[in-house]
Design a protein around this motif. Structure first.
Motif, mmCIF file in Angstrom:
data_model
loop_
_atom_site.group_PDB
_atom_site.id
_atom_site.type_symbol
_atom_site.label_atom_id
_atom_site.label_comp_id
_atom_site.label_asym_id
_atom_site.label_seq_id
_atom_site.Cartn_x
_atom_site.Cartn_y
_atom_site.Cartn_z
ATOM 1 N N ARG A 97 0.814 -1.223 0.000
ATOM 2 C CA ARG A 97 0.000 0.000 0.000
ATOM 3 C C ARG A 97 0.844 1.268 0.000
ATOM 4 N NH1 ARG A 97 -2.554 -3.588 3.882
ATOM 5 N NH2 ARG A 97 -1.482 -2.611 5.639
ATOM 6 N N LEU A 98 2.150 1.118 0.126
ATOM 7 C CA LEU A 98 3.002 2.276 0.385
ATOM 8 C C LEU A 98 2.985 3.300 -0.748
ATOM 9 C CD1 LEU A 98 4.954 3.562 2.388
ATOM 10 C CD2 LEU A 98 6.822 2.369 1.222
ATOM 11 N N ALA A 99 3.101 2.856 -1.989
ATOM 12 C CA ALA A 99 3.156 3.800 -3.109
ATOM 13 C C ALA A 99 1.894 4.650 -3.174
ATOM 14 C CB ALA A 99 3.366 3.046 -4.417
ATOM 15 N N ARG A 100 0.748 4.022 -2.993
ATOM 16 C CA ARG A 100 -0.520 4.766 -3.037
ATOM 17 C C ARG A 100 -0.602 5.765 -1.889
ATOM 18 N NH1 ARG A 100 -4.808 3.609 -0.089
ATOM 19 N NH2 ARG A 100 -4.130 1.456 0.264
ATOM 20 N N LEU A 101 -0.161 5.367 -0.717
ATOM 21 C CA LEU A 101 -0.261 6.242 0.449
ATOM 22 C C LEU A 101 0.692 7.430 0.352
ATOM 23 C CD1 LEU A 101 -0.517 3.518 3.238
ATOM 24 C CD2 LEU A 101 -2.352 5.019 2.436
ATOM 25 N N ALA A 152 -7.970 10.422 11.273
ATOM 26 C CA ALA A 152 -8.036 9.789 9.953
ATOM 27 C C ALA A 152 -8.830 8.491 10.028
ATOM 28 C CB ALA A 152 -6.631 9.531 9.423
ATOM 29 N N ALA A 153 -8.590 7.717 11.084
ATOM 30 C CA ALA A 153 -9.305 6.448 11.238
ATOM 31 C C ALA A 153 -10.807 6.669 11.392
ATOM 32 C CB ALA A 153 -8.755 5.691 12.443
ATOM 33 N N GLU A 154 -11.178 7.748 12.070
ATOM 34 C CA GLU A 154 -12.604 8.043 12.257
ATOM 35 C C GLU A 154 -13.306 8.322 10.932
ATOM 36 O OE1 GLU A 154 -12.621 11.284 14.985
ATOM 37 O OE2 GLU A 154 -11.849 10.072 16.654
ATOM 38 N N THR A 155 -12.556 8.793 9.939
ATOM 39 C CA THR A 155 -13.145 9.039 8.619
ATOM 40 C C THR A 155 -13.169 7.776 7.761
ATOM 41 O OG1 THR A 155 -11.084 9.599 7.459
ATOM 42 C CG2 THR A 155 -12.174 11.374 8.700
ATOM 43 N N GLY A 156 -12.526 6.720 8.249
ATOM 44 C CA GLY A 156 -12.439 5.490 7.475
ATOM 45 C C GLY A 156 -11.290 5.466 6.493
ATOM 46 N N GLN A 157 -10.382 6.456 6.596
ATOM 47 C CA GLN A 157 -9.262 6.547 5.661
ATOM 48 C C GLN A 157 -7.971 6.029 6.296
ATOM 49 O OE1 GLN A 157 -9.748 7.529 2.405
ATOM 50 N NE2 GLN A 157 -11.886 7.454 3.087
ATOM 51 N N ALA A 158 -7.100 5.496 5.459
ATOM 52 C CA ALA A 158 -5.825 4.958 5.929
ATOM 53 C C ALA A 158 -4.838 6.085 6.208
ATOM 54 C CB ALA A 158 -5.243 4.012 4.885
ATOM 55 N N SER A 159 -3.905 5.829 7.106
ATOM 56 C CA SER A 159 -2.852 6.799 7.403
ATOM 57 C C SER A 159 -1.494 6.104 7.338
ATOM 58 C CB SER A 159 -3.075 7.451 8.776
ATOM 59 O OG SER A 159 -3.058 6.483 9.811
ATOM 60 N N LEU A 160 -0.444 6.898 7.413
ATOM 61 C CA LEU A 160 0.929 6.404 7.297
ATOM 62 C C LEU A 160 1.718 6.830 8.529
ATOM 63 C CD1 LEU A 160 3.289 5.165 5.630
ATOM 64 C CD2 LEU A 160 3.572 7.416 4.575
ATOM 65 N N ALA A 161 2.385 5.876 9.166
ATOM 66 C CA ALA A 161 3.172 6.158 10.365
ATOM 67 C C ALA A 161 4.660 6.033 10.061
ATOM 68 C CB ALA A 161 2.793 5.191 11.486
ATOM 69 N N VAL A 162 5.438 6.962 10.600
ATOM 70 C CA VAL A 162 6.897 6.915 10.493
ATOM 71 C C VAL A 162 7.444 6.724 11.898
ATOM 72 C CG1 VAL A 162 8.980 8.150 9.803
ATOM 73 C CG2 VAL A 162 6.880 8.404 8.459
ATOM 74 N N GLY A 186 -5.772 -0.436 6.655
ATOM 75 C CA GLY A 186 -5.274 -0.224 5.298
ATOM 76 C C GLY A 186 -4.112 0.728 5.198
ATOM 77 N N GLY A 187 -3.528 1.100 6.343
ATOM 78 C CA GLY A 187 -2.397 2.010 6.340
ATOM 79 C C GLY A 187 -1.071 1.276 6.292
ATOM 80 N N ALA A 188 -0.007 2.011 6.555
ATOM 81 C CA ALA A 188 1.334 1.431 6.507
ATOM 82 C C ALA A 188 2.217 2.122 7.536
ATOM 83 C CB ALA A 188 1.935 1.577 5.110
ATOM 84 N N ALA A 189 3.353 1.490 7.806
ATOM 85 C CA ALA A 189 4.347 2.062 8.707
ATOM 86 C C ALA A 189 5.719 1.873 8.085
ATOM 87 C CB ALA A 189 4.293 1.393 10.078
ATOM 88 N N VAL A 190 6.579 2.871 8.240
ATOM 89 C CA VAL A 190 7.935 2.787 7.702
ATOM 90 C C VAL A 190 8.934 3.190 8.770
ATOM 91 C CG1 VAL A 190 7.162 3.299 5.355
ATOM 92 C CG2 VAL A 190 7.962 5.160 6.814
#
Length: 372
Positions: A97-101, A152-162, A186-190
């Motif tokens: 999912r990273l590229a899209r996020l 972001a989660a409350e809106t149903g959208q994915a987020s990205l954590a660093v 549906g989010g990601a972490a890097v």
């Protein structure tokens, strides 16, 4: 192990485990990562590097999460803006999912112990960004950053954590459930750091730099000067990435915002609608500005010099005899364009046509961020 037998991925992971990218920049300009590793092993008198087994260490670490490198499709191309400081690789959870996020990443960051007003602002900024389809991007820190993920989660959208540590855990540890929910949503972490690496002052600073580099814009909600979120803001300034700092409140906890705004290094606004415009900002000649474009800053060799009040352009022909008291002072022999008459100032706003401005095109302002 001979350099020719070492894969690029294993070499990059090994180098990243022992060195910061800037320490290797000159060598990497001349040699492959495998060759650089071999050179470093041979010059290391302690024997520490010689005892390290790059392929075995990588295989063990990737039981937790994959390590991506610049040749991978998922690699965030924006990191190239860091130049010699570009990471050797990234450890990722949610790789697919990273590229899209990252394509629509906007950072929302600030204090770990924010004022109540800052918590409200963080929630409002993140909600607006997520609902508009942007990826809210932040650390997992207490306060502003975790509030942004939750909004972001409350809106149903994915987020990205660093994260400033290995992805086998969270930082802070108490936010392990938040990390899990980001990934489940549906989010990601890097992270720059292999699994098993603990957070430290150095990893926090380096991660803040990557946080800003991943984003199309940075929103500094509230920050004490010289804290981690300020490293992200200062990186945005260095990379000429659009930066919004919410107005300083007089509370010492907004001293970082105050410094940036005093130096005209950021847009000064509490309005989430303006945050929605920032990812679409671009540099344009004054002579190419169109009616309805949003003007954010003048752009010079040192970067953006933000206006105290962003404003909507209404270009008019230049008339030095208009009587406003400003146009008559223009002595530039080249083409001049007037971008506003009386708003937000009580005079015309003439610019040499070749001067550069940071703008948001009118067609990007689906919900105008400013009253005209």
């Amino acid at each position: 192990m001979p350099a020719h037998a070492l894969s690029e991925r294993a070499a990059r992971a090994a180098l990243a485990a022992h060195f910061a990218p800037g320490q290797l920049a000159t060598e990497l300009d001349e040699y492959t990562p495998a060759e650089v590793w071999d050179r470093r092993v041979r010059s290391n008198g302690s024997g520490l590097l010689a005892s390290y087994r790059p392929h075995e260490e990588l295989a063990q670490a990737e039981l937790t999460c994959p390590f991506i490198i610049p040749s991978d499709e998922e690699w965030p191309t924006a990191l190239a803006d860091l130049g010699p400081a570009c990471p050797l690789g990234l450890w990722v959870r949610g790789r697919e999912r990273l590229a899209r996020l990252t394509d629509s990443a906007v950072v929302v960051t600030g204090n770990r112990a924010p004022t109540e007003q800052a918590v409200t602002r963080a929630h409002d900024f993140a909600t607006a960004l997520a609902e508009a389809g942007h990826t809210v991007t932040a650390t997992l820190a207490y306060g502003v950053d975790s509030t942004a993920h939750q909004a972001a989660a409350e809106t149903g959208q994915a987020s990205l954590a660093v994260l400033p540590r290995g992805l086998d855990g969270a930082h802070p540890h108490a936010h392990a459930p938040l990390l899990s929910s980001i990934l489940d949503n549906g989010g990601a972490a890097v992270s720059l750091y292999r699994p098993g690496t603990a957070a430290s002052g150095a990893t926090l600073k380096a991660s803040a730099v990557v946080l800003a580099a991943l984003a199309r814009a940075v929103i500094l909600v509230e920050a004490l000067d010289h804290v981690g979120s300020m490293y992200a803001a200062e990186t945005a300034v260095e990379l000429h990435c659009p930066l919004l700092a919410a107005p300083a409140t007089g509370d010492v906890r907004s001293s970082g915002n105050a410094r940036l705004l005093d130096g005209q290094l950021a847009v000064n606004s509490p309005d989430p609608r303006l945050a929605l415009a920032l990812p679409h900002a671009r540099v344009a000649r004054a002579g190419d500005v169109a009616d309805g474009d949003l003007l954010l800053a003048a752009v010079g060799e040192q970067g953006a010099d933000y206006f105290n009040t962003p404003y909507i352009a209404h270009p008019e022909p230049f008339d030095p005899s208009c009587g406003c008291g400003v146009c008559c002072l223009i002595t530039d022999p080249g083409e001049v364009v007037v971008l506003s008459q009386g708003d937000p100032w009580e005079s015309c706003d003439p610019w040499p046509a070749n001067d550069l401005l940071l703008i948001v095109s009118a067609h990007r302002l689906t919900d105008r961020p400013l009253e005209e």
